[in-house]
Design an enzyme around this catalytic site. Structure first.
Site, PDB file in Angstrom:
ATOM      1  N   LYS A  57       0.865  -1.187   0.000  1.00 25.16           N
ATOM      2  CA  LYS A  57       0.000   0.000   0.000  1.00 25.16           C
ATOM      3  C   LYS A  57       0.892   1.224   0.000  1.00 25.16           C
ATOM      4  O   LYS A  57       1.991   1.210   0.548  1.00 25.16           O
ATOM      5  CB  LYS A  57      -0.881   0.027   1.262  1.00 25.16           C
ATOM      6  CG  LYS A  57      -2.111   0.884   1.107  1.00 25.16           C
ATOM      7  CD  LYS A  57      -3.156   0.170   0.272  1.00 25.16           C
ATOM      8  CE  LYS A  57      -4.404   0.986   0.065  1.00 25.16           C
ATOM      9  NZ  LYS A  57      -5.437   0.148  -0.598  1.00 25.16           N
TER      10      LYS A  57
HETATM   11  P1  NAD Z   1     -13.085   7.286  -3.634  1.00 28.54           P
HETATM   12  O1  NAD Z   1     -12.124   8.331  -3.222  1.00 28.54           O
HETATM   13  O2  NAD Z   1     -13.412   7.140  -5.076  1.00 28.54           O
HETATM   14  O3  NAD Z   1     -14.470   7.464  -2.828  1.00 28.54           O
HETATM   15  C1  NAD Z   1     -14.513   7.556  -1.429  1.00 28.54           C
HETATM   16  C2  NAD Z   1     -15.920   7.987  -1.051  1.00 28.54           C
HETATM   17  O4  NAD Z   1     -16.024   7.966   0.382  1.00 28.54           O
HETATM   18  C3  NAD Z   1     -16.280   9.400  -1.497  1.00 28.54           C
HETATM   19  O5  NAD Z   1     -17.639   9.438  -1.894  1.00 28.54           O
HETATM   20  C4  NAD Z   1     -16.078  10.217  -0.222  1.00 28.54           C
HETATM   21  O6  NAD Z   1     -16.845  11.410  -0.196  1.00 28.54           O
HETATM   22  C5  NAD Z   1     -16.580   9.239   0.806  1.00 28.54           C
HETATM   23  N1  NAD Z   1     -16.106   9.545   2.159  1.00 28.54           N
HETATM   24  C6  NAD Z   1     -14.887   9.975   2.542  1.00 28.54           C
HETATM   25  N2  NAD Z   1     -14.866  10.181   3.871  1.00 28.54           N
HETATM   26  C7  NAD Z   1     -16.101   9.879   4.330  1.00 28.54           C
HETATM   27  C8  NAD Z   1     -16.694   9.895   5.610  1.00 28.54           C
HETATM   28  N3  NAD Z   1     -16.004  10.283   6.684  1.00 28.54           N
HETATM   29  N4  NAD Z   1     -17.982   9.495   5.712  1.00 28.54           N
HETATM   30  C9  NAD Z   1     -18.686   9.103   4.627  1.00 28.54           C
HETATM   31  N5  NAD Z   1     -18.173   9.073   3.382  1.00 28.54           N
HETATM   32  C10 NAD Z   1     -16.894   9.450   3.242  1.00 28.54           C
HETATM   33  O7  NAD Z   1     -12.501   5.904  -3.047  1.00 28.54           O
HETATM   34  P2  NAD Z   1     -12.843   4.437  -3.522  1.00 28.54           P
HETATM   35  O8  NAD Z   1     -11.801   4.007  -4.485  1.00 28.54           O
HETATM   36  O9  NAD Z   1     -14.282   4.329  -3.869  1.00 28.54           O
HETATM   37  O10 NAD Z   1     -12.534   3.627  -2.170  1.00 28.54           O
HETATM   38  C11 NAD Z   1     -13.493   3.520  -1.134  1.00 28.54           C
HETATM   39  C12 NAD Z   1     -13.074   2.384  -0.199  1.00 28.54           C
HETATM   40  O11 NAD Z   1     -12.961   1.167  -0.941  1.00 28.54           O
HETATM   41  C13 NAD Z   1     -11.713   2.580   0.475  1.00 28.54           C
HETATM   42  O12 NAD Z   1     -11.743   1.970   1.749  1.00 28.54           O
HETATM   43  C14 NAD Z   1     -10.771   1.797  -0.421  1.00 28.54           C
HETATM   44  O13 NAD Z   1      -9.592   1.388   0.261  1.00 28.54           O
HETATM   45  C15 NAD Z   1     -11.663   0.633  -0.775  1.00 28.54           C
HETATM   46  N6  NAD Z   1     -11.283  -0.087  -1.986  1.00 28.54           N
HETATM   47  C16 NAD Z   1     -11.228   0.545  -3.188  1.00 28.54           C
HETATM   48  C17 NAD Z   1     -10.889  -0.175  -4.324  1.00 28.54           C
HETATM   49  C18 NAD Z   1     -10.877   0.434  -5.704  1.00 28.54           C
HETATM   50  O14 NAD Z   1     -10.728  -0.309  -6.675  1.00 28.54           O
HETATM   51  N7  NAD Z   1     -11.071   1.749  -5.850  1.00 28.54           N
HETATM   52  C19 NAD Z   1     -10.589  -1.538  -4.212  1.00 28.54           C
HETATM   53  C20 NAD Z   1     -10.676  -2.151  -2.968  1.00 28.54           C
HETATM   54  C21 NAD Z   1     -11.028  -1.414  -1.856  1.00 28.54           C
END
Ligand code: NAD
Length: 417
Positions: free
Chosen positions: A107
């Site tokens: 990471k």
């Molecule tokens: P992103 O940045 O595209 O979206 C994050 C979302 O969470 C946004 O809508 C943001 O406004 C919201 N957010 C942030 N802080 C918040 C809070 N305190 N309360 C409520 N909402 C909040 O990120 P993403 O890529 O969608 O990732 C989201 C989660 O999924 C993370 O934990 C990430 O590690 C995990 N993840 C992502 C992927 C991927 O392929 N993008 C893969 C596996 C896991």
């Protein structure tokens, strides 16, 4: 430093220790797994648009690479810490093992606040970060991908910076790239699609119709936003969604296209007015059938776990539930699909993207989605059967499977020298 009880690295170690006891893990292998293989901290000087120089701090942690090169996202966020990176790198080791893709865990992240930065500043920050960690990444070593606040454009800058250093194009250095430079079809929606396949698999096992359930999604970014659209396309009803600004609720159902349009215009889902405004805490406590945390870690804690009113939680985010909350949910009979299984779709299609990039041979979106479904379904079945056989939660079963696979690889390779 985050409060000890919510320190992500402490929680990741506790999880490992509890599974180690359960599977009788070799003490030497246990010690190896308690330590990330490599932790880099880099200072990243960036020329800002106003001419000033600002120095950011960046990290890249590789937890274990016994099963293959390290793989893991890059996060841009003000709350990034080394402990968070270590925990998320360890989580990636388990995730890749659970779904059987040949990677170890990594990471990376930079402490920064992207909404405060211009696109030019983000580009310079990204390129300098890559140049600081360049000796440690590469298609055979460590392959970054998008995470919170990073996207295909940022992956393109990573690929370009690495390729400029090598003197030729290296698409396999990063995944989640735009398709014009070797990104895989289906990668952008892969994590959400994997979550959806999990939901359909649970529905079969628990005997409910996924199309007649009420869904609540916390987070409306890559994962949460795409999931809302995919579920809606299948005919499922999304009753509430939220982002960092707050949530919106309409028990008759929300139309993701309209929510996304309002979000593009106002910067948040709360710009959508044909729904009731709710707080993030209210969103997590809504009466629903399936709750999908898809934002950040530590959202369901011992403070709010007894208020959650859902049948099923599918952890699309990494680490959204603290260990204490996990116990409360289990005692309350709420079925939880753990993050290392539920959100593995992104890692799986990243693997497909890496394979395609190395071979310069690209697959159709249908092929990508079918292969993703096969791997997710097989992993879900394996974890579900293990959890039934040992009468443990899906989380414990997933960790047992993952740690055993990594331990077996360490054992068979032996300890060098
Ligand atoms: P992103 O940045 O595209 O979206 C994050 C979302 O969470 C946004 O809508 C943001 O406004 C919201 N957010 C942030 N802080 C918040 C809070 N305190 N309360 C409520 N909402 C909040 O990120 P993403 O890529 O969608 O990732 C989201 C989660 O999924 C993370 O934990 C990430 O590690 C995990 N993840 C992502 C992927 C991927 O392929 N993008 C893969 C596996 C896991």
């Amino acid at each position: 430093m985050k409060r000890n009880s919510l320190n992500p690295w402490r929680m990741a170690l506790e999880q490992l220790d509890s599974v180690a006891g359960r599977i009788g893990l070799d003490p030497g292998i246990h010690k190896i797994l308690q330590h990330p293989k490599r932790q880099l901290i880099v200072s990243i000087p960036v020329r800002m648009d106003n001419g000033d120089t600002q120095v950011f701090t960046g990290f890249r942690v590789q937890h274990n690479v016994t099963r293959g090169p390290a793989k893991g996202g890059i996060r841009y966020h003000p709350d990034v810490t080394l402990d968070e990176m270590k925990a998320l790198a360890m989580l990636m080791t388990w995730k890749c093992a659970v779904v059987g893709i040949p990677y170890g865990g990594a990471k990376g992240g930079i402490i920064c606040d992207p909404p405060e930065l211009s696109s030019g500043e983000v580009e310079r920050l990204t390129r300098r970060y890559v140049s600081e960690i360049i000796s440690f990444i590469g298609p055979e070593k460590d392959i970054p991908a998008p995470d919170v606040n990073t996207n295909p454009q940022i992956m393109a800058w990573i690929m370009d910076t690495f390729s400029m250093d090598r003197g030729y194009s290296v698409p396999g250095v990063v995944t989640g790239k735009p398709t014009s430079i070797g990104g895989s079809l289906g990668r952008n929606t892969a994590t959400a699609r994997g979550v959806m396949y999990c939901i359909f698999n649970i529905a079969k096992k628990l005997g409910f119709d996924p199309l007649t359930q009420g869904y609540v999604i916390q987070g409306y970014g890559n994962v949460g936003g795409n999931l809302a659209h995919l579920l809606n396309q299948q005919g499922c009803k999304i009753i509430a969604v939220g982002d960092a600004e707050g949530g919106i609720y309409n028990k008759k159902g929300l139309e993701p296209d309209k929510v996304s349009e309002a979000m593009r215009e106002s910067g948040s889902v709360i710009g959508f007015t044909d729904a009731e405004r709710i707080t993030n805490q209210e969103l997590l406590a809504l009466d629903c059938d399936v709750l999908v945390p898809a934002a950040l870690e530590n959202q369901i804690t011992e403070q709010n776990a007894d208020k959650v009113k859902t049948k099923v939680i599918v952890e699309a985010a990494n680490g959204p539930t603290t260990p204490e909350a996990s116990g409360i949910l289990e005692d309350r009979g709420i079925f939880v699909v753990p993050d290392i299984l539920a959100n593995a779709g992104g890692a799986i299609v990243s693997y497909f993207e890496w394979v395609q990039g190395i071979q310069f041979y690209f697959w159709s979106e249908r092929e990508v989605n079918l292969k993703l479904r096969d791997i997710m379904t097989h992993a879900f079945e394996t974890v579900f059967n293990l959890s039934s056989e040992h009468k443990v939660s899906m989380r414990t079963a997933a960790y047992m499977l993952a740690v055993e696979k990594v331990a077996e690889a360490i054992k068979v390779r032996g300890l060098y020298p």
